[in-house]
Design a protein around this motif. Structure first.
Motif, PDB file in Angstrom:
ATOM      1  N   TYR A  35      59.561  13.292  72.158  1.00 16.45           N
ATOM      2  CA  TYR A  35      58.070  13.778  71.835  1.00 16.45           C
ATOM      3  C   TYR A  35      57.915  14.904  71.181  1.00 16.45           C
ATOM      4  O   TYR A  35      56.697  15.160  70.194  1.00 16.45           O
ATOM      5  CB  TYR A  35      57.327  13.738  73.244  1.00 16.45           C
ATOM      6  N   THR A  36      58.818  15.998  71.160  1.00 16.97           N
ATOM      7  CA  THR A  36      58.735  17.140  70.190  1.00 16.97           C
ATOM      8  C   THR A  36      58.871  16.725  68.866  1.00 16.97           C
ATOM      9  O   THR A  36      58.218  17.182  68.115  1.00 16.97           O
ATOM     10  CB  THR A  36      59.899  18.022  70.655  1.00 16.97           C
ATOM     11  N   VAL A  37      59.886  15.926  68.659  1.00 10.07           N
ATOM     12  CA  VAL A  37      60.114  15.323  67.078  1.00 10.07           C
ATOM     13  C   VAL A  37      58.887  14.452  66.596  1.00 10.07           C
ATOM     14  O   VAL A  37      58.677  14.664  65.636  1.00 10.07           O
ATOM     15  CB  VAL A  37      61.597  14.380  67.139  1.00 10.07           C
ATOM     16  N   LEU A  38      58.320  13.933  67.618  1.00 11.83           N
ATOM     17  CA  LEU A  38      57.348  12.840  67.296  1.00 11.83           C
ATOM     18  C   LEU A  38      55.934  13.776  67.105  1.00 11.83           C
ATOM     19  O   LEU A  38      55.428  13.561  66.247  1.00 11.83           O
ATOM     20  CB  LEU A  38      56.664  11.824  68.414  1.00 11.83           C
ATOM     21  N   ALA A  39      56.058  14.729  67.880  1.00 12.84           N
ATOM     22  CA  ALA A  39      54.721  15.624  67.390  1.00 12.84           C
ATOM     23  C   ALA A  39      54.881  16.315  66.435  1.00 12.84           C
ATOM     24  O   ALA A  39      53.776  16.401  65.584  1.00 12.84           O
ATOM     25  CB  ALA A  39      54.640  16.665  68.594  1.00 12.84           C
ATOM     26  N   VAL A  40      55.835  16.811  65.713  1.00 14.31           N
ATOM     27  CA  VAL A  40      56.041  17.327  64.362  1.00 14.31           C
ATOM     28  C   VAL A  40      55.742  16.229  63.354  1.00 14.31           C
ATOM     29  O   VAL A  40      54.999  16.630  62.538  1.00 14.31           O
ATOM     30  CB  VAL A  40      57.376  18.034  64.391  1.00 14.31           C
ATOM     31  N   THR A  41      56.259  15.098  63.433  1.00 12.10           N
ATOM     32  CA  THR A  41      56.210  14.181  62.555  1.00 12.10           C
ATOM     33  C   THR A  41      54.636  13.850  62.651  1.00 12.10           C
ATOM     34  O   THR A  41      53.942  13.687  61.359  1.00 12.10           O
ATOM     35  CB  THR A  41      56.953  12.835  62.978  1.00 12.10           C
ATOM     36  N   LEU A  42      53.843  13.644  63.553  1.00 13.31           N
ATOM     37  CA  LEU A  42      52.597  13.357  63.709  1.00 13.31           C
ATOM     38  C   LEU A  42      51.426  14.310  63.129  1.00 13.31           C
ATOM     39  O   LEU A  42      50.552  13.983  62.528  1.00 13.31           O
ATOM     40  CB  LEU A  42      52.078  12.674  65.073  1.00 13.31           C
ATOM     41  N   LEU A  43      52.008  15.576  63.358  1.00 13.59           N
ATOM     42  CA  LEU A  43      51.172  16.696  62.953  1.00 13.59           C
ATOM     43  C   LEU A  43      51.294  16.803  61.325  1.00 13.59           C
ATOM     44  O   LEU A  43      50.278  16.836  60.674  1.00 13.59           O
ATOM     45  CB  LEU A  43      52.074  18.176  63.123  1.00 13.59           C
ATOM     46  N   VAL A  44      52.555  16.476  60.746  1.00 17.77           N
ATOM     47  CA  VAL A  44      52.640  16.413  59.118  1.00 17.77           C
ATOM     48  C   VAL A  44      51.832  15.286  58.585  1.00 17.77           C
ATOM     49  O   VAL A  44      51.092  15.273  57.719  1.00 17.77           O
ATOM     50  CB  VAL A  44      54.203  16.424  58.997  1.00 17.77           C
ATOM     51  N   PHE A  45      51.815  14.009  59.635  1.00 14.75           N
ATOM     52  CA  PHE A  45      50.898  13.017  59.096  1.00 14.75           C
ATOM     53  C   PHE A  45      49.466  13.469  59.077  1.00 14.75           C
ATOM     54  O   PHE A  45      48.567  12.935  58.218  1.00 14.75           O
ATOM     55  CB  PHE A  45      51.338  11.591  59.819  1.00 14.75           C
ATOM     56  N   PHE A  46      49.147  13.900  60.353  1.00 15.96           N
ATOM     57  CA  PHE A  46      47.745  14.615  60.335  1.00 15.96           C
ATOM     58  C   PHE A  46      47.145  15.248  59.219  1.00 15.96           C
ATOM     59  O   PHE A  46      45.995  15.007  58.685  1.00 15.96           O
ATOM     60  CB  PHE A  46      47.544  15.137  61.707  1.00 15.96           C
ATOM     61  N   LEU A  47      47.875  16.490  58.885  1.00 13.48           N
ATOM     62  CA  LEU A  47      47.513  17.376  57.927  1.00 13.48           C
ATOM     63  C   LEU A  47      47.678  16.425  56.418  1.00 13.48           C
ATOM     64  O   LEU A  47      46.668  16.650  55.633  1.00 13.48           O
ATOM     65  CB  LEU A  47      48.502  18.351  57.816  1.00 13.48           C
ATOM     66  N   THR A  48      48.314  15.693  56.339  1.00 14.26           N
ATOM     67  CA  THR A  48      48.450  14.875  55.070  1.00 14.26           C
ATOM     68  C   THR A  48      47.219  13.887  54.885  1.00 14.26           C
ATOM     69  O   THR A  48      46.572  13.749  53.963  1.00 14.26           O
ATOM     70  CB  THR A  48      49.828  13.954  54.871  1.00 14.26           C
ATOM     71  N   TRP A  49      47.231  13.344  56.015  1.00 14.81           N
ATOM     72  CA  TRP A  49      45.975  12.297  56.293  1.00 14.81           C
ATOM     73  C   TRP A  49      44.642  13.178  55.854  1.00 14.81           C
ATOM     74  O   TRP A  49      43.566  12.340  55.414  1.00 14.81           O
ATOM     75  CB  TRP A  49      45.986  11.566  57.327  1.00 14.81           C
ATOM     76  N   THR A  50      44.418  14.269  56.589  1.00 13.45           N
ATOM     77  CA  THR A  50      43.068  14.899  56.555  1.00 13.45           C
ATOM     78  C   THR A  50      42.814  15.329  54.909  1.00 13.45           C
ATOM     79  O   THR A  50      41.685  15.103  54.758  1.00 13.45           O
ATOM     80  CB  THR A  50      43.232  16.353  57.272  1.00 13.45           C
ATOM     81  N   PHE A  52      44.096  13.891  52.234  1.00 13.70           N
ATOM     82  CA  PHE A  52      43.700  12.453  51.525  1.00 13.70           C
ATOM     83  C   PHE A  52      42.444  11.773  51.895  1.00 13.70           C
ATOM     84  O   PHE A  52      41.556  11.612  50.932  1.00 13.70           O
ATOM     85  CB  PHE A  52      44.840  11.501  51.938  1.00 13.70           C
ATOM     86  N   SER A  53      42.108  11.919  53.276  1.00 10.04           N
ATOM     87  CA  SER A  53      40.700  11.071  53.669  1.00 10.04           C
ATOM     88  C   SER A  53      39.493  12.051  53.302  1.00 10.04           C
ATOM     89  O   SER A  53      38.495  11.579  52.892  1.00 10.04           O
ATOM     90  CB  SER A  53      40.853  10.925  55.088  1.00 10.04           C
ATOM     91  N   LEU A  56      39.182  11.412  49.607  1.00 12.97           N
ATOM     92  CA  LEU A  56      38.568   9.966  49.285  1.00 12.97           C
ATOM     93  C   LEU A  56      37.021   9.969  49.733  1.00 12.97           C
ATOM     94  O   LEU A  56      36.443   9.605  49.061  1.00 12.97           O
ATOM     95  CB  LEU A  56      39.215   9.129  50.462  1.00 12.97           C
ATOM     96  N   PHE A  57      36.823  10.569  50.887  1.00 13.18           N
ATOM     97  CA  PHE A  57      35.572  10.565  51.358  1.00 13.18           C
ATOM     98  C   PHE A  57      34.377  11.406  50.416  1.00 13.18           C
ATOM     99  O   PHE A  57      33.322  10.759  50.310  1.00 13.18           O
ATOM    100  CB  PHE A  57      35.374  11.430  52.782  1.00 13.18           C
ATOM    101  N   ASN A  58      35.015  12.401  50.063  1.00 12.85           N
ATOM    102  CA  ASN A  58      34.098  13.155  48.880  1.00 12.85           C
ATOM    103  C   ASN A  58      33.775  12.525  47.590  1.00 12.85           C
ATOM    104  O   ASN A  58      32.612  12.282  46.863  1.00 12.85           O
ATOM    105  CB  ASN A  58      34.662  14.609  48.551  1.00 12.85           C
ATOM    106  N   PHE A  59      34.976  11.539  47.294  1.00 10.58           N
ATOM    107  CA  PHE A  59      34.744  10.798  46.011  1.00 10.58           C
ATOM    108  C   PHE A  59      33.692   9.589  46.139  1.00 10.58           C
ATOM    109  O   PHE A  59      32.941   9.611  45.237  1.00 10.58           O
ATOM    110  CB  PHE A  59      36.198  10.250  45.815  1.00 10.58           C
ATOM    111  N   PHE A  60      33.719   8.961  47.346  1.00 10.59           N
ATOM    112  CA  PHE A  60      32.914   7.936  47.622  1.00 10.59           C
ATOM    113  C   PHE A  60      31.440   8.374  47.992  1.00 10.59           C
ATOM    114  O   PHE A  60      30.632   7.562  47.872  1.00 10.59           O
ATOM    115  CB  PHE A  60      33.438   7.171  48.498  1.00 10.59           C
ATOM    116  N   GLU A  61      31.207   9.563  48.429  1.00  9.37           N
ATOM    117  CA  GLU A  61      30.106  10.204  48.984  1.00  9.37           C
ATOM    118  C   GLU A  61      29.209  10.262  47.529  1.00  9.37           C
ATOM    119  O   GLU A  61      27.990  10.051  47.943  1.00  9.37           O
ATOM    120  CB  GLU A  61      30.311  11.442  49.659  1.00  9.37           C
TER     121      GLU A  61
END
Length: 261
Positions: A35-50, A52-53, A56-61
């Motif tokens: 879960y420690t490894v997963l937490a780090v992985t998901l944190l990286v994904f969360f920052l990347t997705w934030t 990106f989204s 994307l949101f600003n563009f379509f807005e």
């Protein structure tokens, strides 16, 4: 509560193989690391997705007046991908690492089938999909502590158990060559060990332990016969060049005992 719960497999050759079940402590340690490894992985994904989204949101807005639905879709997609990462983590490692994840390797435990065979994609997937249910109200922990085979829901559905790994020990009766230690890493990539049963492993182990007392002729004949049988089981067409049957059997022993990657 049993601190050292053991399970025994009886092979057709009347050889008993005894394994120690992992126990709640080792499994909790493995899960904490995973879960420690997963937490780090998901944190990286969360920052990347934030990032990106947001872009994307600003563009379509600027193109549409009501972008609220887009934001809800982005949130939904985020949770779907995060759940896929969570499930895939366990499926990926347990399938390719012969029942081990990074946490299980540190805790020295491994998942095997009820008959002692190595698990495959189907078993790893079932265990991963039922993991969220096991962790709801600690249902899995209670089942592990109360059951005779220490199975959680995922283990019951997949037909698996979690055991402590057995590290090969060097002795006068069982020696492992350096060539075999190198070969076993290659075998992991080119052979299928999912069909190797405990009785097959028992025969290999018995030969390796007793070969020193055999005559050269008997040893050469038996090692060749065993090597041919094992090759058929693991779907290996031929041995790599300059590899003797003895070295091949030693490498198979290493793979079955505790795979190294």
């Amino acid at each position: 509560m049993r601190f050292f719960n053991r399970i025994t497999f009886q092979t057709p050759e009347s050889v008993e193989l005894e394994f120690t079940l992992a126990g709640i402590g080792n499994r909790a340690l493995a899960l904490l690391i995973d879960y420690t490894v997963l937490a780090v992985t998901l944190l990286v994904f969360f920052l990347t997705w934030t990032v990106f989204s947001t872009q994307l949101f600003n563009f379509f807005e600027e193109l549409i007046t009501n972008a609220r639905n887009l934001g809800l879709w982005l949130i939904a997609i985020f949770f779907l991908i995060a759940f896929a990462i969570y499930i895939s983590y366990f499926v990926f490692f347990e399938t390719l690492w012969f029942g081990q994840t990074p946490g299980k390797r540190v805790a020295k435990i491994r998942v095997v089938r009820d008959d002692g065979r190595l698990i495959g994609l189907q078993q790893a997937t079932l265990r991963a999909l039922l993991r969220p249910f096991d962790e709801t109200l600690f249902i899995g922990a209670f089942l592990i502590m109360l059951g005779s085979r220490e199975k959680r829901l995922g283990d019951l559905a997949a037909g698996t158990i979690v055991i402590q790994t057995q590290t090969p020990t060097a002795s006068t009766t069982l020696t492992i060559s350096e060539q075999a230690k190198e070969l076993h890493e290659k075998l992991i990539e080119i052979a299928d060990f999912s069909q190797l049963l405990p009785d097959d492993f028992a025969v290999i182990r018995e030969y390796l332990q007793r070969r020193g007392a055999m005559s050269l002729k008997a040893r050469a004949s038996l090692s060749l016969k065993l090597a041919e049988q094992v090759k058929a089981i693991i779907n290996l067409e031929k041995l790599p060049e300059a590899i003797t049957p003895d070295v091949f059997l030693e490498s198979v022993y290493l793979v079955y005992q505790q795979p190294e990657f």
